[in-house]
Structures are given as C-alpha cells and as structure tokens.
Design a protein around this motif. Structure first.
Motif, PDB file in Angstrom:
ATOM      1  N   LEU A 170       5.702 -14.741  -9.717  1.00 50.32           N
ATOM      2  CA  LEU A 170       5.214 -15.378 -10.940  1.00 50.32           C
ATOM      3  C   LEU A 170       3.760 -15.827 -10.811  1.00 50.32           C
ATOM      4  O   LEU A 170       2.949 -15.624 -11.719  1.00 50.32           O
ATOM      5  N   ASP A 171       3.425 -16.429  -9.686  1.00 51.85           N
ATOM      6  CA  ASP A 171       2.087 -16.995  -9.516  1.00 51.85           C
ATOM      7  C   ASP A 171       1.064 -15.957  -9.087  1.00 51.85           C
ATOM      8  O   ASP A 171      -0.131 -16.130  -9.310  1.00 51.85           O
ATOM      9  N   GLY A 172       1.544 -14.880  -8.454  1.00 50.94           N
ATOM     10  CA  GLY A 172       0.682 -13.764  -8.120  1.00 50.94           C
ATOM     11  C   GLY A 172       0.086 -13.822  -6.743  1.00 50.94           C
ATOM     12  O   GLY A 172      -0.358 -14.865  -6.266  1.00 50.94           O
ATOM     13  N   GLY A 173       0.096 -12.660  -6.071  1.00 47.82           N
ATOM     14  CA  GLY A 173      -0.646 -12.468  -4.844  1.00 47.82           C
ATOM     15  C   GLY A 173      -0.160 -13.229  -3.641  1.00 47.82           C
ATOM     16  O   GLY A 173       0.875 -13.885  -3.635  1.00 47.82           O
ATOM     17  N   ASP A 174      -0.964 -13.157  -2.600  1.00 48.03           N
ATOM     18  CA  ASP A 174      -0.732 -13.856  -1.341  1.00 48.03           C
ATOM     19  C   ASP A 174      -1.150 -15.306  -1.516  1.00 48.03           C
ATOM     20  O   ASP A 174      -2.244 -15.580  -1.998  1.00 48.03           O
ATOM     21  N   PRO A 175      -0.306 -16.286  -1.148  1.00 42.72           N
ATOM     22  CA  PRO A 175      -0.690 -17.687  -1.301  1.00 42.72           C
ATOM     23  C   PRO A 175      -1.991 -18.032  -0.591  1.00 42.72           C
ATOM     24  O   PRO A 175      -2.692 -18.959  -1.009  1.00 42.72           O
ATOM     25  N   ALA A 176      -2.338 -17.299   0.448  1.00 42.88           N
ATOM     26  CA  ALA A 176      -3.559 -17.586   1.201  1.00 42.88           C
ATOM     27  C   ALA A 176      -4.793 -16.923   0.597  1.00 42.88           C
ATOM     28  O   ALA A 176      -5.912 -17.173   1.043  1.00 42.88           O
ATOM     29  N   ASP A 177      -4.605 -16.084  -0.419  1.00 42.05           N
ATOM     30  CA  ASP A 177      -5.721 -15.320  -0.994  1.00 42.05           C
ATOM     31  C   ASP A 177      -6.218 -16.007  -2.255  1.00 42.05           C
ATOM     32  O   ASP A 177      -5.566 -15.977  -3.301  1.00 42.05           O
ATOM     33  N   SER A 178      -7.375 -16.639  -2.174  1.00 38.21           N
ATOM     34  CA  SER A 178      -7.953 -17.323  -3.329  1.00 38.21           C
ATOM     35  C   SER A 178      -9.121 -16.534  -3.917  1.00 38.21           C
ATOM     36  O   SER A 178      -9.893 -17.056  -4.726  1.00 38.21           O
ATOM     37  N   SER A 179      -9.289 -15.274  -3.536  1.00 36.39           N
ATOM     38  CA  SER A 179     -10.407 -14.464  -3.993  1.00 36.39           C
ATOM     39  C   SER A 179     -10.207 -14.017  -5.436  1.00 36.39           C
ATOM     40  O   SER A 179      -9.114 -14.096  -6.001  1.00 36.39           O
ATOM     41  N   ASP A 180     -11.289 -13.519  -6.006  1.00 32.56           N
ATOM     42  CA  ASP A 180     -11.217 -13.017  -7.383  1.00 32.56           C
ATOM     43  C   ASP A 180     -10.355 -11.764  -7.481  1.00 32.56           C
ATOM     44  O   ASP A 180      -9.912 -11.397  -8.571  1.00 32.56           O
ATOM     45  N   ASP A 181     -10.127 -11.101  -6.325  1.00 32.30           N
ATOM     46  CA  ASP A 181      -9.330  -9.875  -6.323  1.00 32.30           C
ATOM     47  C   ASP A 181      -7.846 -10.134  -6.125  1.00 32.30           C
ATOM     48  O   ASP A 181      -7.064  -9.197  -6.049  1.00 32.30           O
TER      49      ASP A 181
ATOM     50  N   ALA B 117       6.567  -5.003  -3.502  1.00 33.26           N
ATOM     51  CA  ALA B 117       6.929  -3.968  -4.466  1.00 33.26           C
ATOM     52  C   ALA B 117       6.420  -4.300  -5.865  1.00 33.26           C
ATOM     53  O   ALA B 117       5.903  -3.431  -6.569  1.00 33.26           O
ATOM     54  N   VAL B 118       6.550  -5.548  -6.268  1.00 33.21           N
ATOM     55  CA  VAL B 118       6.059  -5.945  -7.591  1.00 33.21           C
ATOM     56  C   VAL B 118       4.536  -5.817  -7.649  1.00 33.21           C
ATOM     57  O   VAL B 118       3.970  -5.391  -8.662  1.00 33.21           O
ATOM     58  N   GLU B 119       3.859  -6.182  -6.564  1.00 29.73           N
ATOM     59  CA  GLU B 119       2.404  -6.015  -6.527  1.00 29.73           C
ATOM     60  C   GLU B 119       2.025  -4.557  -6.731  1.00 29.73           C
ATOM     61  O   GLU B 119       1.066  -4.239  -7.445  1.00 29.73           O
ATOM     62  N   ALA B 120       2.772  -3.633  -6.118  1.00 28.47           N
ATOM     63  CA  ALA B 120       2.469  -2.215  -6.231  1.00 28.47           C
ATOM     64  C   ALA B 120       2.755  -1.673  -7.631  1.00 28.47           C
ATOM     65  O   ALA B 120       1.989  -0.871  -8.166  1.00 28.47           O
ATOM     66  N   VAL B 121       3.850  -2.104  -8.214  1.00 31.30           N
ATOM     67  CA  VAL B 121       4.286  -1.568  -9.507  1.00 31.30           C
ATOM     68  C   VAL B 121       3.541  -2.206 -10.676  1.00 31.30           C
ATOM     69  O   VAL B 121       3.283  -1.564 -11.692  1.00 31.30           O
ATOM     70  N   ALA B 122       3.196  -3.500 -10.538  1.00 31.08           N
ATOM     71  CA  ALA B 122       2.476  -4.253 -11.579  1.00 31.08           C
ATOM     72  C   ALA B 122       3.200  -4.226 -12.925  1.00 31.08           C
ATOM     73  O   ALA B 122       2.636  -3.798 -13.944  1.00 31.08           O
ATOM     74  N   PRO B 123       4.447  -4.690 -12.974  1.00 34.77           N
ATOM     75  CA  PRO B 123       5.185  -4.725 -14.244  1.00 34.77           C
ATOM     76  C   PRO B 123       4.752  -5.927 -15.079  1.00 34.77           C
ATOM     77  O   PRO B 123       4.055  -6.825 -14.605  1.00 34.77           O
TER      78      PRO B 123
ATOM     79  N   GLY C 171       0.808  -1.208   0.000  1.00 26.50           N
ATOM     80  CA  GLY C 171       0.000   0.000   0.000  1.00 26.50           C
ATOM     81  C   GLY C 171       0.844   1.261   0.000  1.00 26.50           C
ATOM     82  O   GLY C 171       0.544   2.224  -0.725  1.00 26.50           O
ATOM     83  N   GLU C 172       1.895   1.275   0.814  1.00 28.00           N
ATOM     84  CA  GLU C 172       2.804   2.427   0.830  1.00 28.00           C
ATOM     85  C   GLU C 172       3.442   2.643  -0.546  1.00 28.00           C
ATOM     86  O   GLU C 172       3.581   3.785  -1.018  1.00 28.00           O
ATOM     87  N   LEU C 173       3.810   1.563  -1.195  1.00 26.42           N
ATOM     88  CA  LEU C 173       4.468   1.672  -2.498  1.00 26.42           C
ATOM     89  C   LEU C 173       3.477   2.013  -3.609  1.00 26.42           C
ATOM     90  O   LEU C 173       3.846   2.682  -4.581  1.00 26.42           O
ATOM     91  N   ARG C 174       2.230   1.581  -3.472  1.00 25.48           N
ATOM     92  CA  ARG C 174       1.220   2.004  -4.442  1.00 25.48           C
ATOM     93  C   ARG C 174       1.034   3.517  -4.401  1.00 25.48           C
ATOM     94  O   ARG C 174       0.789   4.152  -5.439  1.00 25.48           O
ATOM     95  N   ASP C 175       1.152   4.105  -3.204  1.00 29.74           N
ATOM     96  CA  ASP C 175       1.071   5.563  -3.103  1.00 29.74           C
ATOM     97  C   ASP C 175       2.204   6.228  -3.883  1.00 29.74           C
ATOM     98  O   ASP C 175       2.006   7.272  -4.524  1.00 29.74           O
ATOM     99  N   VAL C 176       3.391   5.638  -3.831  1.00 35.18           N
ATOM    100  CA  VAL C 176       4.529   6.168  -4.593  1.00 35.18           C
ATOM    101  C   VAL C 176       4.230   6.114  -6.083  1.00 35.18           C
ATOM    102  O   VAL C 176       4.422   7.099  -6.823  1.00 35.18           O
ATOM    103  N   VAL C 177       3.744   4.958  -6.535  1.00 40.81           N
ATOM    104  CA  VAL C 177       3.437   4.785  -7.964  1.00 40.81           C
ATOM    105  C   VAL C 177       2.325   5.740  -8.392  1.00 40.81           C
ATOM    106  O   VAL C 177       2.377   6.332  -9.488  1.00 40.81           O
ATOM    107  N   ALA C 178       1.320   5.926  -7.534  1.00 40.80           N
ATOM    108  CA  ALA C 178       0.214   6.830  -7.854  1.00 40.80           C
ATOM    109  C   ALA C 178       0.687   8.266  -8.014  1.00 40.80           C
ATOM    110  O   ALA C 178       0.054   9.058  -8.734  1.00 40.80           O
ATOM    111  N   ASP C 179       1.795   8.599  -7.369  1.00 44.90           N
ATOM    112  CA  ASP C 179       2.378   9.935  -7.491  1.00 44.90           C
ATOM    113  C   ASP C 179       3.331  10.049  -8.682  1.00 44.90           C
ATOM    114  O   ASP C 179       4.089  11.023  -8.791  1.00 44.90           O
TER     115      ASP C 179
END
Length: 283
Positions: free
Chosen positions: A144-155, A107-113, A82-90
């Motif tokens: 590579l696989d994406g997200g939190d391993p415990a998060d199986s939601s659509d988001d 960091a990769v989640e925030a930047v979304a390369p 979340g902190e890094l998404r704020d950086v990217v948003a700026d």
C-alpha cells in the motif's frame, strides 16, 4: 517443473517462478520448501478442466524454476522484482510460488497493478515486526505504501490505489487502525462468499495473492502461522475464479513442510484455477 508447464519461455503466456524465501517466519519455518512441495502435489491433477474446457498443458505455461533465496531480504526482493519484471516485459503473467508472504511485495512492484487483492488470515499491516520492516507481517502495508521502507528517493515505487484483505481474522491495534483508512477493505471470513468483488474491482487491474493460511488450518495445516476459524477451500477457489480475469499477476505463499501435503495440494490447485480462469477470460 510444475506439471503441464511445458511451454518455452518465448511462447509463454504464464511463467511459474519459485521464491523460496524463509527468513522472517515468526512461528513455524519451512516456507523454503513451499515451491517444491506445490509442484510435487500438483502431479496427481488431471490436465483437463471441464468447467473451462481447457487443458493446462495448452495454456502456454512455462516454469522458470526457483529464484534462489539468500539471507538479505531487501537485496533478494530487489532481485526477485527484476526477474519478474522480465516476465511482465515478455507479456506473460507471473505465477509466484512462495516462500513467505514477503515475496508478494516484489511481485506487486514488478506487475504495478492498480489494486491488491489478498486472501489472508492476517492483516499484514504492521510497519515492522520486532524491528524488521521486511517481514511477512508487513507485506500488505509495504504494498500500500510503496517500495522499500529504506528507500526515500524520488525513484521509490509508488503503492497501489487500494487493497482488499479477504478472510482476515486477526491483527494488532496498529494494523486495525491502518485498516480503517479509505484505501483498505477488510472482509471477515463469514462475509467473503457474499462480498461483491466484481464491483470492488470495477475495471481496475489487480494482483491476486493467496496466503494459504486464509484457509482454516483444518484444511491447510502446513503453514507458518495457522489461525482457526478460516475459509473453506471452495471459497478460496471462488475468489480466485472471480479475480483471475482482472489480474496481471498471482502468487500463492506460506506453504511449508509441516503437514502431509494438504496445504501444498490446495495451493497447487488454486494456481491451476487461476490459469484456467484467466485463460478462459482472454478467449
């Protein structure tokens, strides 16, 4: 403060963020001291870079300070992202100082390369290490696989398209099996200098992560899991210079306090090389 990081947050093109996470280190701990040591050992460097004709203090770098770590890795990574998404948003480029390599996932989640470029002695492609999915040994797999391993939601966050691991020289059988997939490229230390990174990037947006243990431990002994037969510092420098113009984010991780500053000095110099090369590419 990182030397030369004198810009205000509102004016910053680059934002230094310390991420002193030190939970899953499996050999020598101490990465909690990494951000402070990297800043300290950057102090002797000249502000001016002859190659790019740039002054670091003119590159609009701001030091946000550290995002204090605590003992729940999943919660910390979510907060850091979340902190890094704020950086990217700026419209600024995050420069993350680790901390263990686990922080790169945030960091990769925030930047979304589109692609992940990593200098690392280890594949970091395990599903877990001793049951821990939030480990420095699982970070490239998570990216590579994406997200939190415990998060199986659509988001749940999607993974990157592809990863290249430069300088890898060790891994488990499971990791080498995962590395054989089409979305992973592994380049052995002896082949990194000749690898055509520009063609591999092929116009895609990248995130660049430097695990300082990619360097041979003779050059950077202050790291958690040193692995001999690694890269010379100039090879790491050349990779950073090549990738920086294509990158939307950068980190240098796994520096600890178990040497006389060699690892921190190398990490600090590579961070500055990234800024110089990225800034020169924007002009």
């Amino acid at each position: 403060m990182f030397p030369g990081a004198t810009a205000s947050r509102d004016d910053a093109a680059y934002v230094v963020v310390g991420a002193p996470l030190d939970l899953s280190t499996s050999f020598r701990p101490g990465t909690r001291f990494g951000p402070e040591r990297i800043r300290r050992f950057a102090r002797p460097f000249d502000d001016y870079d002859r190659r790019t004709d740039l002054h670091f203090s003119d590159c609009s770098v701001h030091d946000h300070g550290d995002v204090r770590a605590w003992d729940d890795a999943s919660e910390y990574l979510a907060w850091l992202a979340g902190e890094l998404r704020d950086v990217v948003a700026d419209d600024a480029v995050p420069l993350v100082l680790g901390g263990e390599h686990t922080v790169s996932a945030a960091a990769v989640e925030a930047v979304a390369p589109e692609v992940f470029v990593c200098l690392d002695a280890h594949l970091d492609l395990r599903r877990d290490l001793d049951g821990n999915e939030h480990s420095h040994a699982t970070v490239t797999r998570r990216i590579l696989d994406g997200g939190d391993p415990a998060d199986s939601s659509d988001d749940a966050a999607a993974g990157v398209e592809a990863a290249v691991v430069l300088g890898a020289r060790t891994g488990s059988p499971e990791e080498w099996d995962r590395a054989a997939a089409a979305d992973v490229t592994v380049v052995a230390p002896e082949d990194v200098a000749e690898f055509d990174l520009r063609s591999w990037l092929d116009g895609r947006t990248a995130y660049l992560s430097v695990d300082v243990d990619a360097a041979d431990p003779g050059f950077a002994p202050g790291t958690g899991t040193p692995e001999p037969f690694g890269l010379e510092p100039r090879v790491l420098r050349d990779v950073v210079r090549t990738v920086a113009p294509h990158a939307a984010g950068f980190d240098v991780v796994e520096v600890n306090d178990r040497d006389d500053g060699q690892a921190a000095s190398l990490a600090a110099k590579l961070c500055r090389e990234f800024v110089y090369s990225h800034a020169a590419g924007r002009e």
